[in-house]
Motif scaffolding. Structure first.
Motif, PDB file in Angstrom:
ATOM      1  N   UNK A 123       0.816  -1.209   0.000  1.00 45.71           N
ATOM      2  CA  UNK A 123       0.000   0.000   0.000  1.00 45.71           C
ATOM      3  C   UNK A 123       0.851   1.262   0.000  1.00 45.71           C
ATOM      4  N   UNK A 124       1.940   1.258   0.764  1.00 48.32           N
ATOM      5  CA  UNK A 124       2.798   2.440   0.783  1.00 48.32           C
ATOM      6  C   UNK A 124       3.524   2.608  -0.553  1.00 48.32           C
ATOM      7  N   UNK A 125       3.932   1.501  -1.173  1.00 49.23           N
ATOM      8  CA  UNK A 125       4.562   1.594  -2.491  1.00 49.23           C
ATOM      9  C   UNK A 125       3.583   2.138  -3.524  1.00 49.23           C
ATOM     10  N   UNK A 126       2.347   1.703  -3.467  1.00 49.53           N
ATOM     11  CA  UNK A 126       1.320   2.183  -4.399  1.00 49.53           C
ATOM     12  C   UNK A 126       1.100   3.686  -4.207  1.00 49.53           C
ATOM     13  N   UNK A 127       1.039   4.133  -2.961  1.00 52.53           N
ATOM     14  CA  UNK A 127       0.848   5.557  -2.685  1.00 52.53           C
ATOM     15  C   UNK A 127       2.043   6.371  -3.168  1.00 52.53           C
ATOM     16  N   UNK A 128       3.249   5.837  -2.970  1.00 55.44           N
ATOM     17  CA  UNK A 128       4.456   6.546  -3.418  1.00 55.44           C
ATOM     18  C   UNK A 128       4.487   6.664  -4.939  1.00 55.44           C
ATOM     19  N   UNK A 129       4.109   5.600  -5.641  1.00 57.03           N
ATOM     20  CA  UNK A 129       4.080   5.657  -7.114  1.00 57.03           C
ATOM     21  C   UNK A 129       3.042   6.664  -7.593  1.00 57.03           C
ATOM     22  N   UNK A 130       1.889   6.685  -6.965  1.00 56.85           N
ATOM     23  CA  UNK A 130       0.845   7.644  -7.346  1.00 56.85           C
ATOM     24  C   UNK A 130       1.337   9.070  -7.117  1.00 56.85           C
ATOM     25  N   UNK A 131       2.046   9.281  -6.019  1.00 58.85           N
ATOM     26  CA  UNK A 131       2.584  10.611  -5.714  1.00 58.85           C
ATOM     27  C   UNK A 131       3.592  11.010  -6.788  1.00 58.85           C
ATOM     28  N   UNK A 132       4.486  10.095  -7.140  1.00 61.48           N
ATOM     29  CA  UNK A 132       5.506  10.386  -8.144  1.00 61.48           C
ATOM     30  C   UNK A 132       4.894  10.653  -9.511  1.00 61.48           C
ATOM     31  N   UNK A 133       3.770  10.031  -9.812  1.00 60.22           N
ATOM     32  CA  UNK A 133       3.108  10.206 -11.097  1.00 60.22           C
ATOM     33  C   UNK A 133       2.240  11.461 -11.143  1.00 60.22           C
ATOM     34  N   UNK A 134       2.165  12.190 -10.034  1.00 62.21           N
ATOM     35  CA  UNK A 134       1.383  13.420  -9.996  1.00 62.21           C
ATOM     36  C   UNK A 134      -0.070  13.226  -9.608  1.00 62.21           C
ATOM     37  N   UNK A 135      -0.430  12.033  -9.170  1.00 58.70           N
ATOM     38  CA  UNK A 135      -1.809  11.776  -8.758  1.00 58.70           C
ATOM     39  C   UNK A 135      -1.942  12.081  -7.265  1.00 58.70           C
ATOM     40  N   UNK A 136      -1.973  13.360  -6.974  1.00 59.84           N
ATOM     41  CA  UNK A 136      -2.033  13.779  -5.581  1.00 59.84           C
ATOM     42  C   UNK A 136      -3.468  14.144  -5.226  1.00 59.84           C
ATOM     43  N   UNK A 137      -3.838  13.836  -4.012  1.00 59.89           N
ATOM     44  CA  UNK A 137      -5.154  14.213  -3.542  1.00 59.89           C
ATOM     45  C   UNK A 137      -5.049  15.548  -2.819  1.00 59.89           C
ATOM     46  N   UNK A 138      -6.137  16.256  -2.745  1.00 64.99           N
ATOM     47  CA  UNK A 138      -6.190  17.520  -2.037  1.00 64.99           C
ATOM     48  C   UNK A 138      -6.817  17.277  -0.675  1.00 64.99           C
ATOM     49  N   UNK A 139      -6.198  17.815   0.336  1.00 71.26           N
ATOM     50  CA  UNK A 139      -6.745  17.675   1.683  1.00 71.26           C
ATOM     51  C   UNK A 139      -8.056  18.446   1.762  1.00 71.26           C
ATOM     52  N   UNK A 140      -9.003  17.967   2.561  1.00 71.80           N
ATOM     53  CA  UNK A 140     -10.253  18.703   2.709  1.00 71.80           C
ATOM     54  C   UNK A 140      -9.999  20.046   3.401  1.00 71.80           C
ATOM     55  N   UNK A 141     -10.886  21.011   3.226  1.00 68.47           N
ATOM     56  CA  UNK A 141     -10.670  22.351   3.786  1.00 68.47           C
ATOM     57  C   UNK A 141     -10.407  22.354   5.295  1.00 68.47           C
ATOM     58  N   UNK A 142     -11.055  21.478   6.025  1.00 66.32           N
ATOM     59  CA  UNK A 142     -10.870  21.484   7.482  1.00 66.32           C
ATOM     60  C   UNK A 142      -9.502  20.939   7.889  1.00 66.32           C
ATOM     61  N   UNK A 143      -8.735  20.411   6.924  1.00 61.28           N
ATOM     62  CA  UNK A 143      -7.373  19.948   7.213  1.00 61.28           C
ATOM     63  C   UNK A 143      -6.339  20.818   6.504  1.00 61.28           C
ATOM     64  N   UNK A 144      -6.748  22.015   6.085  1.00 59.01           N
ATOM     65  CA  UNK A 144      -5.810  22.934   5.475  1.00 59.01           C
ATOM     66  C   UNK A 144      -5.696  22.816   3.972  1.00 59.01           C
TER      67      UNK A 144
END
Length: 57
Positions: A21-42
């Motif tokens: 799961x952490x490898x999958x998240x790291x690959x998504x991050x490197x590929x530019x597939x970043x999620x946006x935090x909800x407003x209440x988390x900045x």
């Protein structure tokens, strides 16, 4: 939901999943597939509300 015969088996299964799961998240991050935090988390907020038409006629 994880259903294992013993607590040890459950922990082993979860430990096996964590690196994948952490490898999958790291690959998504490197590929530019970043999620946006909800407003209440900045996360980003809309800069301006949508402009209303002053004369809808």
């Amino acid at each position: 939901m994880a259903e294992e015969a013993t607590g040890t088996a459950l922990v082993d299964r979860l430990q096996d999943r964590l690196p994948r799961q952490t490898d999958k998240a790291a690959r998504a991050w490197d590929d530019g597939h970043r999620t946006t935090a909800p407003p209440w988390r900045g996360g980003s907020r809309p800069s301006q509300p949508a402009a209303k038409d002053p004369d809808p006629a």
